[in-house]
Design a protein around this motif. Structure first.
Motif, PDB file in Angstrom:
ATOM      1  N   ASP A 276      50.235  37.495  19.864  1.00  0.00           N
ATOM      2  CA  ASP A 276      48.823  37.114  19.854  1.00  0.00           C
ATOM      3  C   ASP A 276      48.661  35.834  20.662  1.00  0.00           C
ATOM      4  N   VAL A 277      48.495  36.001  21.960  1.00  0.00           N
ATOM      5  CA  VAL A 277      48.378  34.859  22.860  1.00  0.00           C
ATOM      6  C   VAL A 277      47.026  34.915  23.551  1.00  0.00           C
ATOM      7  N   PRO A 278      46.586  33.810  24.130  1.00  0.00           N
ATOM      8  CA  PRO A 278      45.272  33.797  24.778  1.00  0.00           C
ATOM      9  C   PRO A 278      45.197  34.782  25.945  1.00  0.00           C
ATOM     10  N   ARG A 279      44.028  35.376  26.098  1.00  0.00           N
ATOM     11  CA  ARG A 279      43.743  36.197  27.269  1.00  0.00           C
ATOM     12  C   ARG A 279      43.064  35.303  28.297  1.00  0.00           C
ATOM     13  N   ILE A 280      43.640  35.238  29.481  1.00  0.00           N
ATOM     14  CA  ILE A 280      43.065  34.403  30.535  1.00  0.00           C
ATOM     15  C   ILE A 280      42.971  35.212  31.818  1.00  0.00           C
ATOM     16  N   ALA A 281      42.243  34.687  32.780  1.00  0.00           N
ATOM     17  CA  ALA A 281      42.115  35.362  34.073  1.00  0.00           C
ATOM     18  C   ALA A 281      43.425  35.254  34.836  1.00  0.00           C
ATOM     19  N   ALA A 282      43.830  36.341  35.438  1.00  0.00           N
ATOM     20  CA  ALA A 282      45.046  36.339  36.250  1.00  0.00           C
ATOM     21  C   ALA A 282      44.787  35.600  37.554  1.00  0.00           C
ATOM     22  N   PRO A 283      45.832  35.091  38.205  1.00  0.00           N
ATOM     23  CA  PRO A 283      45.660  34.426  39.495  1.00  0.00           C
ATOM     24  C   PRO A 283      45.245  35.426  40.563  1.00  0.00           C
ATOM     25  N   PRO A 284      44.776  34.951  41.724  1.00  0.00           N
ATOM     26  CA  PRO A 284      44.296  35.867  42.772  1.00  0.00           C
ATOM     27  C   PRO A 284      45.297  36.953  43.131  1.00  0.00           C
ATOM     28  N   GLY A 285      46.595  36.631  43.153  1.00  0.00           N
ATOM     29  CA  GLY A 285      47.600  37.626  43.533  1.00  0.00           C
ATOM     30  C   GLY A 285      47.717  38.779  42.580  1.00  0.00           C
ATOM     31  N   LEU A 286      47.193  38.609  41.355  1.00  0.00           N
ATOM     32  CA  LEU A 286      47.261  39.674  40.356  1.00  0.00           C
ATOM     33  C   LEU A 286      45.905  40.281  40.029  1.00  0.00           C
ATOM     34  N   ARG A 287      44.833  39.766  40.638  1.00  0.00           N
ATOM     35  CA  ARG A 287      43.513  40.334  40.388  1.00  0.00           C
ATOM     36  C   ARG A 287      43.356  41.605  41.204  1.00  0.00           C
ATOM     37  N   ASP A 288      43.144  42.697  40.521  1.00  0.00           N
ATOM     38  CA  ASP A 288      43.147  43.978  41.225  1.00  0.00           C
ATOM     39  C   ASP A 288      41.798  44.353  41.818  1.00  0.00           C
ATOM     40  N   ILE A 289      40.706  43.725  41.354  1.00  0.00           N
ATOM     41  CA  ILE A 289      39.380  44.100  41.857  1.00  0.00           C
ATOM     42  C   ILE A 289      38.539  42.839  42.035  1.00  0.00           C
ATOM     43  N   GLY A 290      37.824  42.745  43.139  1.00  0.00           N
ATOM     44  CA  GLY A 290      36.953  41.595  43.374  1.00  0.00           C
ATOM     45  C   GLY A 290      35.845  41.953  44.347  1.00  0.00           C
ATOM     46  N   TYR A 291      34.799  41.126  44.375  1.00  0.00           N
ATOM     47  CA  TYR A 291      33.660  41.351  45.286  1.00  0.00           C
ATOM     48  C   TYR A 291      33.280  40.034  45.943  1.00  0.00           C
ATOM     49  N   ARG A 292      32.968  40.095  47.222  1.00  0.00           N
ATOM     50  CA  ARG A 292      32.388  38.947  47.905  1.00  0.00           C
ATOM     51  C   ARG A 292      31.420  39.454  48.971  1.00  0.00           C
ATOM     52  N   ARG A 293      30.534  38.539  49.366  1.00  0.00           N
ATOM     53  CA  ARG A 293      29.505  38.904  50.334  1.00  0.00           C
ATOM     54  C   ARG A 293      29.600  38.004  51.548  1.00  0.00           C
ATOM     55  N   THR A 294      29.469  38.611  52.738  1.00  0.00           N
ATOM     56  CA  THR A 294      29.452  37.865  53.991  1.00  0.00           C
ATOM     57  C   THR A 294      28.246  38.330  54.788  1.00  0.00           C
ATOM     58  N   GLY A 295      27.199  37.550  54.771  1.00  0.00           N
ATOM     59  CA  GLY A 295      25.989  37.957  55.478  1.00  0.00           C
ATOM     60  C   GLY A 295      25.412  39.233  54.905  1.00  0.00           C
ATOM     61  N   ARG A 296      25.238  40.233  55.751  1.00  0.00           N
ATOM     62  CA  ARG A 296      24.658  41.509  55.332  1.00  0.00           C
ATOM     63  C   ARG A 296      25.732  42.510  54.901  1.00  0.00           C
ATOM     64  N   VAL A 297      26.933  42.014  54.722  1.00  0.00           N
ATOM     65  CA  VAL A 297      28.061  42.884  54.367  1.00  0.00           C
ATOM     66  C   VAL A 297      28.621  42.480  53.006  1.00  0.00           C
ATOM     67  N   GLY A 298      28.790  43.448  52.116  1.00  0.00           N
ATOM     68  CA  GLY A 298      29.474  43.232  50.841  1.00  0.00           C
ATOM     69  C   GLY A 298      30.849  43.859  50.901  1.00  0.00           C
ATOM     70  N   LEU A 299      31.839  43.198  50.311  1.00  0.00           N
ATOM     71  CA  LEU A 299      33.209  43.700  50.362  1.00  0.00           C
ATOM     72  C   LEU A 299      33.761  43.823  48.951  1.00  0.00           C
ATOM     73  N   VAL A 300      34.133  45.033  48.563  1.00  0.00           N
ATOM     74  CA  VAL A 300      34.840  45.284  47.307  1.00  0.00           C
ATOM     75  C   VAL A 300      36.308  45.453  47.641  1.00  0.00           C
ATOM     76  N   ARG A 301      37.116  44.535  47.124  1.00  0.00           N
ATOM     77  CA  ARG A 301      38.558  44.612  47.367  1.00  0.00           C
ATOM     78  C   ARG A 301      39.247  45.083  46.100  1.00  0.00           C
ATOM     79  N   PHE A 302      40.129  46.064  46.247  1.00  0.00           N
ATOM     80  CA  PHE A 302      40.923  46.515  45.104  1.00  0.00           C
ATOM     81  C   PHE A 302      42.373  46.620  45.557  1.00  0.00           C
ATOM     82  N   ALA A 303      43.249  46.113  44.735  1.00  0.00           N
ATOM     83  CA  ALA A 303      44.670  46.100  45.092  1.00  0.00           C
ATOM     84  C   ALA A 303      45.465  46.597  43.893  1.00  0.00           C
ATOM     85  N   CYS A 304      45.656  47.897  43.826  1.00  0.00           N
ATOM     86  CA  CYS A 304      46.391  48.505  42.723  1.00  0.00           C
ATOM     87  C   CYS A 304      47.876  48.575  43.098  1.00  0.00           C
TER      88      CYS A 304
END
Length: 565
Positions: A276-304
């Motif tokens: 029973d340990v705390p649940r925390i956010a994984a570092p970027p290298g272990l995050r499998d899904i993310g979203y960011r926006r650049t101008g008129r473009v949205g990017l969904v990144r997934f790294a399974c």
């Protein structure tokens, strides 16, 4: 030239070598061999001009190498000798490494040199599988071209090695990989990554003997080394002598049945033993899904990890796609990680108490994700393939309006070797791009194709340069180009009209219903040996011959459709 490829497995490098040589006009035969008898039989049946061994774990019998020019592609620089070249290179923090083409003799890795390539090792310790599939494979393919050219030159003679130079390295065993959790973080990281993806490093977590994989540096508060400080969705944070490491995947070691467990996300592998340990956010290298926006473009990144997508990952990725499609952007880019996607997570399926039920949940979840992609009519959707894709991962990519892929990517757009008919709306998206006859060939011949070949038949819309580091930037530039000047709006308008017309002719859901009707027999009745093929893939053990396969339903005839651009 008549060339025989001898392989212990038809892995990514072997597939690339076969495609590359065939593309150069050579007559190429591939034989997967397990012992000297297999090797001798394969050679006798083929009578080749040249034998190349891009990935061979067995020694070539003397009767073969004395009669036929046999070239071994060794994943080490000239003078490196032994079966564990990459493991030692990563553990010893070699600054430079290489690949060498050697003529087979009675001396392991000691034969005459046909060519060599040297490359700089990544500063961050690489995973062994990553190193093999990137720098090593690129160097090996270049060398194979050189070998074939030299083999056609009557005046060429390979250069003999100086036996006094170089290093004889033994087979790496678990004792060589061993570490203490009290060791420095960097030391442990190198050992884990030198054994990733196989065989992992044996250790203990939460009192459970496991092999660990997928390690990333982390931060944790004070505590006993080896204890679990935190967890994320799938990984555990383990304290080390001077910090902590995230362990993303693990395989339970069962002494009563060694080798029967499979590699899983670490939290799942440990099950109720995770404290029973705390649940925390994984570092970027272990995050499998993310979203960011650049101008008129949205990017969904997934790294399974290794491209395997579990039920939970498919559902979360579907939610990310729906969120992204609701944003005020013109283009939505879906970009995978080192591997774009290979579809179902066979490990999670196999480890479930009811594998058939979990396989059904997994396939319906990935179908839901594909429906979200196909049904996105607010943006132009672009699939960006920096890495290889297979089975449902290919079909997922084809649900987009445009597909951009890095030159050098390998696609395996088929399911049958796993004993599955397939779903992911493949009977809609694949014929849409290549026609019915080509779709049938791709899914029944079960052969890999290069990104360049895929572009030639319409699966891929644009090839990007082979530079992996620059690929995401190239994909964003392509998406920005689509968004510029109102071009995206015209594509979206055409897509909506096409989707509405297609729906009138035949509802999208009917493709899914038909596919899942077939998949239900494959999953619940196991009519084509899915359970055995899955287990063989996960354990690396050969499967028994599959039962005879009944005739497949043909790919349904589609109404004429106009692509979205």
């Amino acid at each position: 030239m008549k060339i025989l490829l001898l392989c212990s497995a038809f892995n990514g490098l072997s597939q690339r070598a076969w495609l590359q040589l065939r593309g150069r006009g050579h007559h190429v035969t591939v034989r997967t061999v397990r012992d000297p008898q297999d090797i001798a039989a394969a050679v006798a049946a083929g009578e080749p001009d040249l034998i190349i061994c891009p990935f061979l774990r067995r020694r070539v019998p003397e009767g073969v190498w004395r009669r036929y020019r046999t070239i071994i592609i060794h994943p080490g620089p000239e003078g490196d000798r032994g079966p564990s070249a990459l493991d030692w290179a990563i553990m010893d923090a070699e600054p430079r490494w290489g690949v060498t083409a050697l003529q087979a003799t009675g001396e392991l890795d000691g034969g005459p040199v046909w060519g060599t390539r040297v490359f700089r090792m990544p500063a961050d310790p690489p995973r062994k599988s990553t190193l093999y599939n990137t720098e090593v494979s690129d160097a090996a393919l270049s060398l194979i071209d050189e070998v074939v050219t030299k083999a056609g030159d009557p005046g060429f003679a390979p250069r003999h090695q100086d036996r006094r130079a170089g290093t004889d390295r033994p087979l790496v065993r678990q004792a060589d990989r061993a570490f203490s959790w009290g060791d420095p973080t960097g030391h442990i990281l190198r050992r884990v990554r030198a054994a990733d993806g196989r065989p992992g490093v044996h250790t203990e977590l939460a009192g459970v003997p496991v092999a660990v994989f997928d390690a990333h540096p982390g931060d944790a508060g004070p505590g006993e080394p080896g204890t679990i400080a935190a967890r994320s969705r799938s990984a555990v944070l383990v304290r080390t002598g001077d910090g902590a490491l995230w362990i993303g995947h693990a395989r339970r070691l069962a002494p009563e049945a060694p080798g029967t467990t499979v590699k899983l996300p670490a939290v799942l592998a440990l099950g109720d033993r995770v404290p029973d340990v705390p649940r925390i956010a994984a570092p970027p290298g272990l995050r499998d899904i993310g979203y960011r926006r650049t101008g008129r473009v949205g990017l969904v990144r997934f790294a399974c990890y290794n491209g395997a997508m579990s039920t939970a990952q498919c559902r979360r990725l579907g939610a990310a796609v729906r969120y992204a499609s609701a944003q005020d952007t013109d283009v939505l880019v879906l970009t995978g990680g080192e591997v774009f996607s290979n579809g179902l997570h066979l490990g999670v399926i196999d480890a479930h108490p009811d594998p058939a039920a979990e396989a059904w949940r997994n396939i319906t979840a990935i179908d839901d994700l594909c429906r979200d992609i196909i049904g996105c009519t607010r943006q132009v959707v672009v699939s960006a393939l920096a890495g290889d894709a297979g089975a449902g991962g290919v079909m997922l990519a084809l649900g987009a309006d445009k597909v951009i892929a890095r030159d050098g990517v390998l696609l395996n757009p088929h399911y049958r070797k796993m004993g599955l008919y397939g779903s992911e709306y493949w009977t809609y998206v694949l014929p849409h791009r290549v026609g019915e006859a080509q779709a049938r060939r791709l899914t029944t011949d079960c052969e890999p194709i290069t990104a360049a070949e895929a572009a030639g038949i319409g699966i891929i819309d644009r090839l990007a340069a082979s530079d992996r580091a620059a690929f995401v930037a190239n994909a964003l530039a392509y998406a920005t180009e689509l968004a510029a000047g109102g071009h995206a709006k015209a594509l979206i308008s055409r897509k909506r009209a096409t989707r509405e017309a297609d729906e009138q002719r035949r509802p999208l859901e009917t493709y899914r219903i038909r596919e899942l009707a077939e998949m239900s027999h494959d999953i619940f009745d196991d009519r084509h040996g899915f359970a055995q093929a899955r287990r063989a893939f996960l354990t690396g053990r050969p499967a028994d011959p599959a039962p005879p396969e009944p005739p497949r339903l043909p790919v349904p005839r589609l109404p004429s459709m106009t692509p979205a651009g």
